[in-house]
Design a protein around this motif. Structure first.
Motif, PDB file in Angstrom:
ATOM      1  N   LYS A  87       0.539  -1.288   0.079  1.00 47.12           N
ATOM      2  CA  LYS A  87       0.431   0.030  -0.130  1.00 47.12           C
ATOM      3  C   LYS A  87       0.761   1.342  -0.423  1.00 47.12           C
ATOM      4  CE  LYS A  87      -4.114  -1.911   0.513  1.00 47.12           C
ATOM      5  NZ  LYS A  87      -5.952  -1.665  -0.079  1.00 47.12           N
ATOM      6  N   ILE A  88       0.828   2.113  -0.401  1.00 50.97           N
ATOM      7  CA  ILE A  88       0.809   3.287  -0.503  1.00 50.97           C
ATOM      8  C   ILE A  88       0.489   4.728   0.232  1.00 50.97           C
ATOM      9  CG2 ILE A  88       2.177   5.648  -2.178  1.00 50.97           C
ATOM     10  CD1 ILE A  88       1.813   3.411  -4.383  1.00 50.97           C
ATOM     11  N   LEU A  89       1.361   5.113   1.219  1.00 55.02           N
ATOM     12  CA  LEU A  89       0.701   6.346   1.812  1.00 55.02           C
ATOM     13  C   LEU A  89       1.213   7.369   1.376  1.00 55.02           C
ATOM     14  CD1 LEU A  89       0.792   4.646   5.901  1.00 55.02           C
ATOM     15  CD2 LEU A  89      -0.748   4.565   4.252  1.00 55.02           C
ATOM     16  N   MET A  90       0.775   8.961   0.967  1.00 55.08           N
ATOM     17  CA  MET A  90       0.973  10.384   1.050  1.00 55.08           C
ATOM     18  C   MET A  90       0.224  11.069   1.302  1.00 55.08           C
ATOM     19  SD  MET A  90       0.835  11.603  -2.960  1.00 55.08           S
ATOM     20  CE  MET A  90       1.567  10.568  -3.508  1.00 55.08           C
ATOM     21  N   GLY A  91       1.009  12.235   2.759  1.00 52.22           N
ATOM     22  CA  GLY A  91       0.955  12.633   3.935  1.00 52.22           C
ATOM     23  C   GLY A  91       1.575  13.772   3.480  1.00 52.22           C
ATOM     24  N   VAL A  92       1.689  14.739   5.156  1.00 50.07           N
ATOM     25  CA  VAL A  92       2.987  15.158   5.839  1.00 50.07           C
ATOM     26  C   VAL A  92       2.713  14.575   7.277  1.00 50.07           C
ATOM     27  CG1 VAL A  92       3.475  17.372   6.963  1.00 50.07           C
ATOM     28  CG2 VAL A  92       1.970  16.929   4.746  1.00 50.07           C
ATOM     29  N   GLU A 100      11.654   6.586  14.047  1.00 54.38           N
ATOM     30  CA  GLU A 100      10.340   5.234  14.444  1.00 54.38           C
ATOM     31  C   GLU A 100       8.890   4.912  13.914  1.00 54.38           C
ATOM     32  OE1 GLU A 100       9.180   2.617  18.444  1.00 54.38           O
ATOM     33  OE2 GLU A 100       9.583   5.050  19.205  1.00 54.38           O
ATOM     34  N   LEU A 101       8.230   5.960  13.365  1.00 53.88           N
ATOM     35  CA  LEU A 101       7.304   4.975  12.788  1.00 53.88           C
ATOM     36  C   LEU A 101       7.502   4.786  11.441  1.00 53.88           C
ATOM     37  CD1 LEU A 101       3.920   5.354  12.194  1.00 53.88           C
ATOM     38  CD2 LEU A 101       4.014   7.875  11.928  1.00 53.88           C
ATOM     39  N   MET A 102       8.379   5.422  10.817  1.00 50.41           N
ATOM     40  CA  MET A 102       8.455   5.328   9.467  1.00 50.41           C
ATOM     41  C   MET A 102       9.319   4.142   9.148  1.00 50.41           C
ATOM     42  SD  MET A 102       8.138   7.697   7.560  1.00 50.41           S
ATOM     43  CE  MET A 102       6.652   7.902   9.231  1.00 50.41           C
ATOM     44  N   GLN A 103      10.372   3.376  10.643  1.00 51.60           N
ATOM     45  CA  GLN A 103      11.243   2.344  10.586  1.00 51.60           C
ATOM     46  C   GLN A 103       9.956   1.040  10.896  1.00 51.60           C
ATOM     47  OE1 GLN A 103      14.333   1.501   9.993  1.00 51.60           O
ATOM     48  NE2 GLN A 103      13.231  -0.402  10.157  1.00 51.60           N
ATOM     49  N   GLN A 104       8.399   1.303  11.239  1.00 47.30           N
ATOM     50  CA  GLN A 104       7.869   0.651  11.227  1.00 47.30           C
ATOM     51  C   GLN A 104       7.062   0.288  10.213  1.00 47.30           C
ATOM     52  OE1 GLN A 104       5.644   2.493  14.849  1.00 47.30           O
ATOM     53  NE2 GLN A 104       6.253   1.543  16.163  1.00 47.30           N
ATOM     54  N   TRP A 105       6.602   1.947   9.190  1.00 51.08           N
ATOM     55  CA  TRP A 105       5.639   1.131   8.042  1.00 51.08           C
ATOM     56  C   TRP A 105       6.765   0.838   7.257  1.00 51.08           C
ATOM     57  CZ3 TRP A 105       3.431   7.397   7.646  1.00 51.08           C
ATOM     58  CH2 TRP A 105       2.485   7.426   8.820  1.00 51.08           C
ATOM     59  N   ALA A 106       8.331   1.017   7.399  1.00 54.78           N
ATOM     60  CA  ALA A 106       9.035   0.285   6.179  1.00 54.78           C
ATOM     61  C   ALA A 106       8.793  -1.549   6.530  1.00 54.78           C
ATOM     62  CB  ALA A 106      10.409   0.718   6.587  1.00 54.78           C
ATOM     63  N   GLU A 107       8.242  -1.816   8.174  1.00 48.54           N
ATOM     64  CA  GLU A 107       8.870  -3.149   7.677  1.00 48.54           C
ATOM     65  C   GLU A 107       7.644  -3.601   7.609  1.00 48.54           C
ATOM     66  OE1 GLU A 107       9.717  -3.292  12.120  1.00 48.54           O
ATOM     67  OE2 GLU A 107      11.953  -2.924  12.346  1.00 48.54           O
ATOM     68  N   LYS A 108       6.133  -2.854   7.715  1.00 46.59           N
ATOM     69  CA  LYS A 108       5.244  -3.226   7.134  1.00 46.59           C
ATOM     70  C   LYS A 108       5.390  -3.006   5.882  1.00 46.59           C
ATOM     71  CE  LYS A 108       1.593  -3.737   8.860  1.00 46.59           C
ATOM     72  NZ  LYS A 108       1.287  -5.418   8.805  1.00 46.59           N
ATOM     73  N   GLN A 109       6.753  -3.285   5.241  1.00 46.01           N
ATOM     74  CA  GLN A 109       5.685  -3.060   3.441  1.00 46.01           C
ATOM     75  C   GLN A 109       5.165  -2.347   3.032  1.00 46.01           C
ATOM     76  OE1 GLN A 109       8.410  -5.461   1.443  1.00 46.01           O
ATOM     77  NE2 GLN A 109       9.408  -6.152   3.900  1.00 46.01           N
ATOM     78  N   LEU A 110       5.457  -1.147   3.701  1.00 43.04           N
ATOM     79  CA  LEU A 110       4.823   0.046   3.360  1.00 43.04           C
ATOM     80  C   LEU A 110       5.878   0.966   2.314  1.00 43.04           C
ATOM     81  CD1 LEU A 110       2.050   0.720   5.984  1.00 43.04           C
ATOM     82  CD2 LEU A 110       1.794  -0.423   4.229  1.00 43.04           C
ATOM     83  N   THR A 111       5.173   1.678   1.091  1.00 39.40           N
ATOM     84  CA  THR A 111       5.429   2.564   0.366  1.00 39.40           C
ATOM     85  C   THR A 111       5.466   3.773   1.217  1.00 39.40           C
ATOM     86  OG1 THR A 111       6.084   1.703  -1.214  1.00 39.40           O
ATOM     87  CG2 THR A 111       6.500   3.492  -2.032  1.00 39.40           C
ATOM     88  N   THR A 112       5.672   4.431   1.481  1.00 36.69           N
ATOM     89  CA  THR A 112       5.594   5.885   2.217  1.00 36.69           C
ATOM     90  C   THR A 112       6.022   7.305   0.707  1.00 36.69           C
ATOM     91  OG1 THR A 112       5.455   5.171   4.140  1.00 36.69           O
ATOM     92  CG2 THR A 112       5.170   7.577   4.031  1.00 36.69           C
ATOM     93  N   ILE A 353      11.245  12.354  -6.777  1.00 37.81           N
ATOM     94  CA  ILE A 353       9.991  10.934  -6.822  1.00 37.81           C
ATOM     95  C   ILE A 353      11.305  10.235  -5.565  1.00 37.81           C
ATOM     96  CG2 ILE A 353       9.334   8.837  -7.388  1.00 37.81           C
ATOM     97  CD1 ILE A 353       8.295   9.736  -9.710  1.00 37.81           C
ATOM     98  N   GLN A 354      12.221  10.448  -5.457  1.00 42.27           N
ATOM     99  CA  GLN A 354      12.842   9.641  -4.555  1.00 42.27           C
ATOM    100  C   GLN A 354      13.549  10.132  -3.812  1.00 42.27           C
ATOM    101  OE1 GLN A 354      17.510  10.075  -5.810  1.00 42.27           O
ATOM    102  NE2 GLN A 354      17.349   7.861  -6.063  1.00 42.27           N
ATOM    103  N   GLY A 355      14.054  12.230  -3.431  1.00 38.52           N
ATOM    104  CA  GLY A 355      13.582  12.449  -2.873  1.00 38.52           C
ATOM    105  C   GLY A 355      12.369  12.684  -1.840  1.00 38.52           C
ATOM    106  N   THR A 356      10.686  12.648  -2.068  1.00 37.28           N
ATOM    107  CA  THR A 356      10.059  12.444  -1.367  1.00 37.28           C
ATOM    108  C   THR A 356       9.366  10.650  -0.712  1.00 37.28           C
ATOM    109  OG1 THR A 356       9.105  14.393  -3.225  1.00 37.28           O
ATOM    110  CG2 THR A 356       7.721  13.543  -1.623  1.00 37.28           C
ATOM    111  N   CYS A 357      10.378  10.398  -1.254  1.00 31.91           N
ATOM    112  CA  CYS A 357       9.560   8.873  -0.635  1.00 31.91           C
ATOM    113  C   CYS A 357      10.571   8.554   0.409  1.00 31.91           C
ATOM    114  CB  CYS A 357      10.298   8.099  -2.103  1.00 31.91           C
ATOM    115  SG  CYS A 357       9.894   5.977  -1.493  1.00 31.91           S
ATOM    116  N   ILE A 358      10.177   8.081   1.388  1.00 31.00           N
ATOM    117  CA  ILE A 358      10.803   7.595   2.581  1.00 31.00           C
ATOM    118  C   ILE A 358      11.556   5.919   3.057  1.00 31.00           C
ATOM    119  CG2 ILE A 358      10.546   8.482   5.209  1.00 31.00           C
ATOM    120  CD1 ILE A 358      10.551  10.306   4.027  1.00 31.00           C
ATOM    121  N   HIS A 360       9.979   1.648   1.335  1.00 30.92           N
ATOM    122  CA  HIS A 360      10.132   1.668   0.257  1.00 30.92           C
ATOM    123  C   HIS A 360      10.649   0.062   0.806  1.00 30.92           C
ATOM    124  CE1 HIS A 360       7.958   0.639  -3.380  1.00 30.92           C
ATOM    125  NE2 HIS A 360       9.734   0.393  -4.473  1.00 30.92           N
ATOM    126  N   LYS A 361       9.652  -1.836  -0.255  1.00 33.66           N
ATOM    127  CA  LYS A 361      10.511  -2.529  -0.792  1.00 33.66           C
ATOM    128  C   LYS A 361      11.291  -2.523   1.373  1.00 33.66           C
ATOM    129  CE  LYS A 361      10.569  -3.188  -5.011  1.00 33.66           C
ATOM    130  NZ  LYS A 361      11.173  -2.872  -6.447  1.00 33.66           N
TER     131      LYS A 361
END
Length: 377
Positions: A87-92, A100-112, A353-358, A360-361
């Motif tokens: 799933k892809i999330l987009m926001g601020v 820590e939250l970003m690491q958790q989203w990465a582990e969930k295989q979310l693209t942010t 795209i690269q600079g805004t992506c936090i 992925h995979k």
């Protein structure tokens, strides 16, 4: 591809997309879902979204079936824990403060994609949510200050006597600061401005304000439009200059922030106490600690007769226009990754795209987030 707009948390009045932008996405063959009541606080009705071509859906269905979820603020753990991988999330999402939250989203295989990290280049100006929202915040800061201040802003000459103009000190001449200057000047105030970047002096003066200079500032030209940390020697000179201006000011508006770090304290408690009774401080950096020693985020306090308002969400007090500008930023960014058939094509060779992506995979892919040490209070 299903793109969905989620209803924000109670404290957020904006919405990620407005009907006019939804209409443009639908014309590009994108399937758009909008959660029931998502735009109500920004004065956009469900019927307006339907007329634009969106389907109104319940939150549960959106979380289960949508491919790209738009939400200015992050979802609660109970929700993002249920999202399927990919799933892809987009926001601020302020990833520099929420590693820590970003690491958790990465582990969930979310693209942010976090819109507040988009590279601040000429090409990205139409997508820069920090600038579009800061513009509103700077305007609203002055309006709020004028409403709170117990005296007039402009000079008045009446039969009962003359009223001197208010003296306004603005710390930081970024987008918010420049708009604050323009608004304060339109209201008739005398304005002084401080910024660590000598390059903004011309802009400040063109708006009719006085630029307070401090020699020896660190070069910020390679910081991508963001402020940088200064030397201790410079900070001492800065304190002395600001103290002189603050003592004379009726209104102070502070906007200084450094990505990934606590906001610098520019107004000490002593400086606040040296201001005259009835003065007002609007601290736009309150969410990251504030630029004054007495700021409390989300609160209005009175310290020794000086009203200090800590509010980093002033853009949300103009939700209709704030949402419209934000939605246009998002649309311009989405155009980089949408095919003619309305499908997503994540081209990570594109620097924006690269600079805004936090994330992925399964990994944090943003270099600034990976390399930054946790912020300290």
């Amino acid at each position: 591809m299903i793109l969905a707009v989620l209803k924000e948390k109670a404290e957020e009045s904006r919405v990620s997309l407005v009907p006019e932008v939804v209409k443009q996405l639908v014309q590009q063959q994108v399937t758009v879902w909008v959660e029931e009541g998502a735009g109500v606080k920004a004065f956009y009705t469900d019927e307006a979204y339907r007329e634009a071509g969106a389907a109104i859906k319940p939150r549960t269905e959106i979380l289960q079936q949508a491919d790209l979820l738009l939400s200015i603020r992050s979802l609660v753990p109970e929700e993002w824990n249920q999202l399927a991988p990919g799933k892809i999330l987009m926001g601020v999402y302020q990833p520099l403060y929420n590693q820590e939250l970003m690491q958790q989203w990465a582990e969930k295989q979310l693209t942010t994609f976090s819109m507040d990290t988009i590279p601040r280049t000429t090409r990205a100006q139409s997508m820069d949510v920090l600038s579009s929202q800061a513009n509103i915040a700077g305007y609203k800061a002055v309006i709020l200050a004028a409403y709170t201040y117990s005296r007039y802003f402009p000079m008045l000459m009446t039969a009962a006597g003359s009223i001197p103009p208010a003296k306004v000190l603005i710390l930081g001449a970024g987008v918010a600061g420049l708009q604050a200057i323009a608004t304060a000047r339109r209201l008739g105030a005398v304005v002084e401005v401080f910024d660590t970047r000598p390059a903004v002096k011309e802009e400040v003066m063109s708006l009719g304000a006085k630029f307070v200079e401090v020699e020896g500032a660190a070069d910020a030209s390679k910081a991508g439009g963001y402020a940088v940390e200064q030397t201790e020697e410079y900070k001492q000179k800065q304190v002395e200059k600001i103290a002189q201006s603050a003592a004379k000011a009726d209104i102070i508006i502070t906007t200084a922030q450094i990505p990934g770090k606590a906001a610098p304290i520019l107004i000490s408690q002593e400086m606040v106490e040296n201001m005259h009774t009835g003065s007002v401080i609007i601290d736009l950096a309150a969410a990251t600690g504030g630029n004054t020693a007495v700021t409390k985020n989300g609160e209005t306090i009175v310290h020794k007769g000086v009203t200090v308002i800590g509010n980093s969400d002033l853009a949300g007090t103009a939700p209709a226009d704030a949402s419209k500008l934000y939605a246009r930023n998002v649309l311009n960014f989405l155009k980089l990754m949408l095919t003619k058939e309305g499908q997503l094509d994540l081209n990570f060779k594109d620097d924006l795209i690269q600079g805004t992506c936090i994330t992925h995979k399964g990994e944090i892919v943003n270099e600034r987030v990976k390399n930054l040490q946790p912020a300290t209070a």
